[in-house]
Design an enzyme around this catalytic site. Structure first.
Site, PDB file in Angstrom:
ATOM      1  N   ASN A  11     -96.492  12.268 -83.619  1.00 57.83           N
ATOM      2  CA  ASN A  11     -95.694  11.469 -82.682  1.00 57.83           C
ATOM      3  C   ASN A  11     -95.196  10.245 -83.453  1.00 57.83           C
ATOM      4  O   ASN A  11     -95.961   9.318 -83.699  1.00 57.83           O
ATOM      5  CB  ASN A  11     -96.575  11.045 -81.491  1.00 57.83           C
ATOM      6  CG  ASN A  11     -95.845  10.106 -80.550  1.00 57.83           C
ATOM      7  OD1 ASN A  11     -94.610  10.020 -80.589  1.00 57.83           O
ATOM      8  ND2 ASN A  11     -96.580   9.410 -79.711  1.00 57.83           N
ATOM      9  N   LYS A  13     -93.295   8.010 -82.522  1.00 54.40           N
ATOM     10  CA  LYS A  13     -93.025   6.857 -81.645  1.00 54.40           C
ATOM     11  C   LYS A  13     -91.650   6.263 -82.000  1.00 54.40           C
ATOM     12  O   LYS A  13     -90.724   7.020 -82.275  1.00 54.40           O
ATOM     13  CB  LYS A  13     -94.146   5.831 -81.740  1.00 54.40           C
ATOM     14  CG  LYS A  13     -95.530   6.461 -81.601  1.00 54.40           C
ATOM     15  CD  LYS A  13     -96.613   5.461 -81.373  1.00 54.40           C
ATOM     16  CE  LYS A  13     -97.970   6.142 -81.501  1.00 54.40           C
ATOM     17  NZ  LYS A  13     -99.026   5.426 -80.856  1.00 54.40           N
ATOM     18  N   HIS A  98     -97.066  10.412 -72.252  1.00 57.32           N
ATOM     19  CA  HIS A  98     -97.819   9.664 -73.267  1.00 57.32           C
ATOM     20  C   HIS A  98     -98.332   8.366 -72.646  1.00 57.32           C
ATOM     21  O   HIS A  98     -97.661   7.776 -71.801  1.00 57.32           O
ATOM     22  CB  HIS A  98     -96.925   9.374 -74.477  1.00 57.32           C
ATOM     23  CG  HIS A  98     -97.710   8.864 -75.649  1.00 57.32           C
ATOM     24  ND1 HIS A  98     -98.072   7.549 -75.763  1.00 57.32           N
ATOM     25  CD2 HIS A  98     -98.219   9.495 -76.729  1.00 57.32           C
ATOM     26  CE1 HIS A  98     -98.776   7.396 -76.882  1.00 57.32           C
ATOM     27  NE2 HIS A  98     -98.873   8.564 -77.487  1.00 57.32           N
ATOM     28  N   GLU A 100     -98.352   5.479 -73.696  1.00 58.22           N
ATOM     29  CA  GLU A 100     -97.433   4.332 -73.845  1.00 58.22           C
ATOM     30  C   GLU A 100     -96.328   4.379 -72.793  1.00 58.22           C
ATOM     31  O   GLU A 100     -95.694   3.356 -72.508  1.00 58.22           O
ATOM     32  CB  GLU A 100     -96.876   4.312 -75.282  1.00 58.22           C
ATOM     33  CG  GLU A 100     -97.952   3.848 -76.256  1.00 58.22           C
ATOM     34  CD  GLU A 100     -97.826   4.395 -77.661  1.00 58.22           C
ATOM     35  OE1 GLU A 100     -96.747   4.873 -78.040  1.00 58.22           O
ATOM     36  OE2 GLU A 100     -98.846   4.343 -78.388  1.00 58.22           O
ATOM     37  N   GLU A 170    -105.992  11.970 -74.896  1.00 51.02           N
ATOM     38  CA  GLU A 170    -105.837  10.776 -75.725  1.00 51.02           C
ATOM     39  C   GLU A 170    -106.455   9.577 -75.002  1.00 51.02           C
ATOM     40  O   GLU A 170    -105.784   8.957 -74.158  1.00 51.02           O
ATOM     41  CB  GLU A 170    -104.358  10.503 -75.972  1.00 51.02           C
ATOM     42  CG  GLU A 170    -103.627  11.637 -76.655  1.00 51.02           C
ATOM     43  CD  GLU A 170    -102.403  11.127 -77.392  1.00 51.02           C
ATOM     44  OE1 GLU A 170    -102.368  11.249 -78.617  1.00 51.02           O
ATOM     45  OE2 GLU A 170    -101.497  10.586 -76.743  1.00 51.02           O
ATOM     46  N   GLY A 176    -103.792   4.024 -81.522  1.00 54.20           N
ATOM     47  CA  GLY A 176    -103.224   2.949 -82.331  1.00 54.20           C
ATOM     48  C   GLY A 176    -104.184   1.788 -82.560  1.00 54.20           C
ATOM     49  O   GLY A 176    -103.778   0.719 -83.006  1.00 54.20           O
ATOM     50  N   SER A 216    -106.059   7.691 -83.051  1.00 54.45           N
ATOM     51  CA  SER A 216    -106.483   7.275 -84.399  1.00 54.45           C
ATOM     52  C   SER A 216    -107.050   8.426 -85.230  1.00 54.45           C
ATOM     53  O   SER A 216    -108.033   8.258 -85.945  1.00 54.45           O
ATOM     54  CB  SER A 216    -107.475   6.117 -84.312  1.00 54.45           C
ATOM     55  OG  SER A 216    -106.848   4.996 -83.698  1.00 54.45           O
TER      56      SER A 216
END
Ligand code: PEP
Length: 260
Positions: A11, A13, A98, A100, A170, A176, A216
């Site tokens: 990904n 991003k 996701h 985010e 996730e 991250g 991560s």
């Protein structure tokens, strides 16, 4: 070869900074993967780079994914991108829900569900993300949160449709942050997700659906995670921005496959 072929997706991003860098990154992954098909690989790229990356990946087994899409087919939805537009740019996959987008942009399970149905109808393979926040984990609500996300995001799907969906567990606190769920923590949630899939879609489908881990994942922790029985791959953020690191995670996937 395990029952579920391992699937490692990157990904990107909102990276890299320009289309030349996007081409170079994709070419590095393409050259490292070659024609190897032991592990399924895909790259989730910013929409503006899809066409260029699709050219770089032509003749390669690597899939190409959008990072989001809208559920309507066309119309007055300024700034949005449809499933058929992603297909037109060479996409095979799309990342949906996701964290985010869920936590940063307020995306709900209901919206993820609409996007998922539109992606499946168009013939894209969706990667649906879910996972708990740190606060939810610390208050012992991980299973309740994940169960609710599964129920809301996957509502109304048939087992046949579910067979085309990839899930990515996730934990939000691991994305991250450099903090990874331990293999035991991740495996426990993956097994729980598979149990829930069995209840909703039947044991056969539950045994077929790939569940990636994300949060991560790095070259030095990938093998341990990917060797867990219910972890069928990885969704990789930061470490996919260097071709060498992403390729090392794919190699870990090959090793893990051999021992499953
Ligand atoms: C992600 O973007 O889905 C992700 C897991 O990011 P990172 O690997 O950087 O934690």
């Amino acid at each position: 070869m395990p029952a579920r072929k391992l699937f490692v997706a990157g990904n990107w991003k909102m990276n890299p900074a320009n289309v030349e860098a996007a081409r170079a990154l994709a070419a590095g992954v393409r050259d490292g993967v070659g024609t190897s098909a032991e592990v399924e690989v895909a790259l989730g790229c910013p929409a503006v780079y899809l066409s260029a990356v699709s050219e770089v990946l032509s003749d390669s087994p690597i899939g190409l994914g959008g990072q989001n899409m809208y559920w309507a087919k066309d119309g007055a939805y300024t700034g949005e991108i449809s499933a058929s537009m992603l297909l037109d740019q060479g996409c095979t996959h799309v990342i949906l829900g996701h964290s985010e987008r869920r936590h940063g942009m307020g995306e709900t399970d209901e919206q993820v569900n609409k996007k998922l149905k539109a992606a499946l109808e168009a013939g894209l393979y969706p990667i649906v993300c879910l996972g708990e926040t740190l606060e939810e984990r610390e208050s012992d609500r991980t299973e309740a949160v994940v169960a609710a996300q599964l129920q809301g995001s996957l509502a109304g799907l048939t087992p046949e449709e579910m067979n085309k969906v990839v899930l990515a567990y996730e934990p939000v606190w691991a994305i991250g942050t450099g903090k990874t769920a331990s293999p035991e923590q991740a495996q426990a949630v993956h097994a729980f997700i598979r149990k829930k899939l069995g209840e909703a879609f039947g044991e056969k489908t539950a045994g077929l659906v790939k569940i990636q881990y994300g949060g991560s994942v790095k070259p030095d922790n990938a093998l341990e995670l990917l060797s867990c029985p219910d972890i069928d791959g990885a969704l990789v953020g930061g470490a996919c921005l260097k071709a060498a690191d992403f390729l090392a995670i794919i190699e870990a996937g090959k090793k893990a496959s051999a021992s499953k």
